[in-house]
Design an enzyme around this catalytic site. Structure first.
Site, PDB file in Angstrom:
ATOM      1  N   ASP A 222      25.682 -23.965  13.309  1.00 43.94           N
ATOM      2  CA  ASP A 222      25.328 -22.839  14.175  1.00 43.94           C
ATOM      3  C   ASP A 222      24.857 -23.336  15.544  1.00 43.94           C
ATOM      4  OD1 ASP A 222      22.860 -23.813  13.455  1.00 43.94           O
ATOM      5  OD2 ASP A 222      21.990 -21.862  12.976  1.00 43.94           O
ATOM      6  N   SER A 223      24.912 -24.662  15.756  1.00 40.15           N
ATOM      7  CA  SER A 223      24.813 -25.209  17.123  1.00 40.15           C
ATOM      8  C   SER A 223      25.912 -24.575  17.972  1.00 40.15           C
ATOM      9  CB  SER A 223      24.949 -26.735  17.121  1.00 40.15           C
ATOM     10  OG  SER A 223      26.124 -27.140  16.428  1.00 40.15           O
TER      11      SER A 223
ATOM     12  N   ASP B  34      27.449 -23.565   8.337  1.00 41.86           N
ATOM     13  CA  ASP B  34      26.050 -23.139   8.411  1.00 41.86           C
ATOM     14  C   ASP B  34      25.901 -21.660   8.098  1.00 41.86           C
ATOM     15  OD1 ASP B  34      24.248 -25.160   8.922  1.00 41.86           O
ATOM     16  OD2 ASP B  34      24.387 -25.010  11.111  1.00 41.86           O
TER      17      ASP B  34
ATOM     18  N   LYS C 223      25.448 -24.632   4.396  1.00 38.54           N
ATOM     19  CA  LYS C 223      24.176 -25.289   4.697  1.00 38.54           C
ATOM     20  C   LYS C 223      23.193 -24.226   5.134  1.00 38.54           C
ATOM     21  CE  LYS C 223      23.526 -28.040   8.521  1.00 38.54           C
ATOM     22  NZ  LYS C 223      22.474 -27.289   9.266  1.00 38.54           N
TER      23      LYS C 223
ATOM     24  N   GLU D 242      18.777 -23.748   6.256  1.00 40.83           N
ATOM     25  CA  GLU D 242      17.571 -24.457   6.663  1.00 40.83           C
ATOM     26  C   GLU D 242      16.382 -24.057   5.794  1.00 40.83           C
ATOM     27  OE1 GLU D 242      16.899 -23.883  10.859  1.00 40.83           O
ATOM     28  OE2 GLU D 242      18.908 -24.582  11.399  1.00 40.83           O
TER      29      GLU D 242
ATOM     30  N   GLU E 141      16.598 -33.881   9.840  1.00 35.70           N
ATOM     31  CA  GLU E 141      16.719 -33.821  11.303  1.00 35.70           C
ATOM     32  C   GLU E 141      15.408 -34.157  12.002  1.00 35.70           C
ATOM     33  OE1 GLU E 141      18.775 -30.467  12.998  1.00 35.70           O
ATOM     34  OE2 GLU E 141      18.080 -30.925  15.030  1.00 35.70           O
TER      35      GLU E 141
HETATM   36  O1  KIV Z   1      24.160 -26.640  13.758  1.00 30.07           O
HETATM   37  C1  KIV Z   1      24.319 -27.871  13.690  1.00 30.07           C
HETATM   38  O2  KIV Z   1      25.172 -28.473  14.373  1.00 30.07           O
HETATM   39  C2  KIV Z   1      23.457 -28.618  12.756  1.00 30.07           C
HETATM   40  C3  KIV Z   1      23.434 -30.101  12.869  1.00 30.07           C
HETATM   41  C4  KIV Z   1      22.729 -30.507  14.114  1.00 30.07           C
HETATM   42  C5  KIV Z   1      22.842 -30.731  11.667  1.00 30.07           C
HETATM   43  O3  KIV Z   1      22.786 -28.010  11.974  1.00 30.07           O
HETATM   44 NA    NA Z   2      22.604 -25.775  12.313  1.00 31.92          NA
END
Ligand code: KIV
Ligand code: NA
Length: 277
Positions: free
Chosen positions: A45-46, A84, A114, A116, A183
Site C-alpha cells: 500500500d506504499s 497488502d 499482508k 500490519e 520494518e
Molecule cells: O507497502 C509497502 O510497500 C510495504 C513494504 C515497505 C514492506 O509494506
Molecule cells: Na504496506
C-alpha cells in the site's frame, strides 16, 4: 522462470538463502520484478505514496489494491505475489478482514495477503489463514499507524520495546503467519527476533540478519521525489533519466526535429502523394 510458491520460499528459508522481495504497483514495475529475478513481489500500500502521490498510505482503498494487484500479476508471472490489506479493510471486524482478504485473492490475483499489527491482530490472522489464505505479518514501523506512532519512526530502540516486538512476532507465528515483515528496527532486535522464530522474516530497515529483504521499488530506483529512507540503497537514478528524456522530447518538438520524416512517419503509396498537390 519457474513459478515461486510458498514451498519455494520456505525451502530458501530452511537453506538459509536470503529471500528477495520487492514491491510493484503496475504492469511495468511487475515486469521489472519478473525480469530481475525477484523471489516474491509485494503489491504494497506504499502504492498510495509513491504511485498515487498521497502523503500517507491511509487513503488507499480495496479497489485500488485489487486493480493494481491485477496489473502487477500480468507482468510478474513467476514471483510469489503478496498483496497488502489497505487501512480500514481488516480492523473493524474479523468478518471484514476475511471478506477483504478473499477479494485480494479472488479478484486481485494475489497468493497471500499482508496486514500490519502485532498480537492484537492474532484472531484476525487465524480467521484468514483458516480459509486457506497465507498471511504475511508486519511489525515495527507500521505506516498505517503513523499517527499514533508519531510519524515514520524507528521502533524497538529500548529493551522494553524490543521485548514487545518479540512478543508480537511470536503471537503472529502462533496465529499462523508464514512470515513477518520487520520494518525499521535496530539490526540486533530483528536478528534476535529472527533467531527466535521458525517462520521467515523479511527486513526493511532491519539489518542483514533477517531471512530476506524488501524495498519499495520506486525508492531503490530513484523514482520517488519526496524522501529516501536511510535504510534504502538507491540502485538507479530513474528520475533523472526520465526527466532528461522528457526535456529532449520537448526540445525536439519545439525545434521540429521530431517527428523525423524517415523514422517516425507513415508514407502514402507511391505516386499518391502527388495527387495532394
Ligand atoms: O507497502 C509497502 O510497500 C510495504 C513494504 C515497505 C514492506 O509494506
Ligand atoms: Na504496506
Amino acid at each position: 522462470r519457474k513459478k515461486v510458491t510458498l514451498n519455494t520460499l520456505n525451502n530458501l528459508y530452511k537453506k538459509g538463502e536470503p529471500i528477495t522481495m520487492l514491491t510493484a504497483h503496475d504492469y511495468p514495475s511487475g515486469l521489472f520484478v519478473e525480469k530481475g529475478g525477484v523471489d516474491t513481489c509485494l503489491v504494497g500500500d506504499s502504492l498510495g505514496m509513491v504511485t498515487l502521490g498521497y502523503n500517507s498510505t491511509n487513503p488507499v482503498t480495496m479497489d485500488d489494491m485489487i486493480r493494481h494487484c491485477q496489473a502487477v500479476c500480468r507482468g510478474a508471472k513467476s514471483p510469489f505475489i503478496v498483496c497488502d490489506m489497505p487501512f480500514g479493510s481488516y480492523e473493524a471486524s474479523i468478518e471484514d478482514a476475511v471478506r477483504n482478504a478473499v477479494r485480494l485473492i479472488a479478484e486481485g490475483n494475489a497468493e497471500a495477503v499482508k496486514l500490519e499489527g502485532g498480537k492484537e491482530m492474532a484472531e484476525t490472522i487465524k480467521a484468514i489463514t483458516k480459509v486457506g489464505i497465507p498471511v504475511l505479518g508486519h511489525i515495527g514501523l507500521t505506516p498505517q499507524r503513523q499517527s499514533s506512532l508519531g510519524g515514520f519512526r524507528v521502533q524497538g530502540k529500548t529493551m522494553k520495546d524490543a521485548k514487545y516486538l518479540l512478543e508480537d512476532a511470536l503471537a503472529l507465528q502462533e496465529a499462523g503467519c508464514y512470515g513477518i515483515v520487520l520494518e525499521a528496527m535496530p539490526k540486533e532486535v530483528a536478528s534476535f527476533i529472527t533467531s527466535q522464530l521458525n517462520i521467515l522474516t523479511i527486513g526493511i530497515g532491519a539489518g542483514n540478519g533477517c531471512s530476506g529483504q524488501v524495498l519499495v521499488q520506486q525508492d531503490m530506483l530513484g523514482a520517488f521525489d519526496k524522501f529516501v529512507p536511510k535504510f534504502c540503497k538507491v540502485y538507479a537514478d530513474i528520475s533523472s533519466i526520465a526527466v532528461n528524456a522528457v526535456k529532449n522530447y520537448t526540445a525536439d518538438v519545439k525545434s521540429r526535429k521530431f517527428p523525423d520524416d524517415e523514422k517516425n512517419c507513415y508514407k502514402m503509396k507511391s505516386g499518391e502523394d502527388k495527387k495532394l498537390q
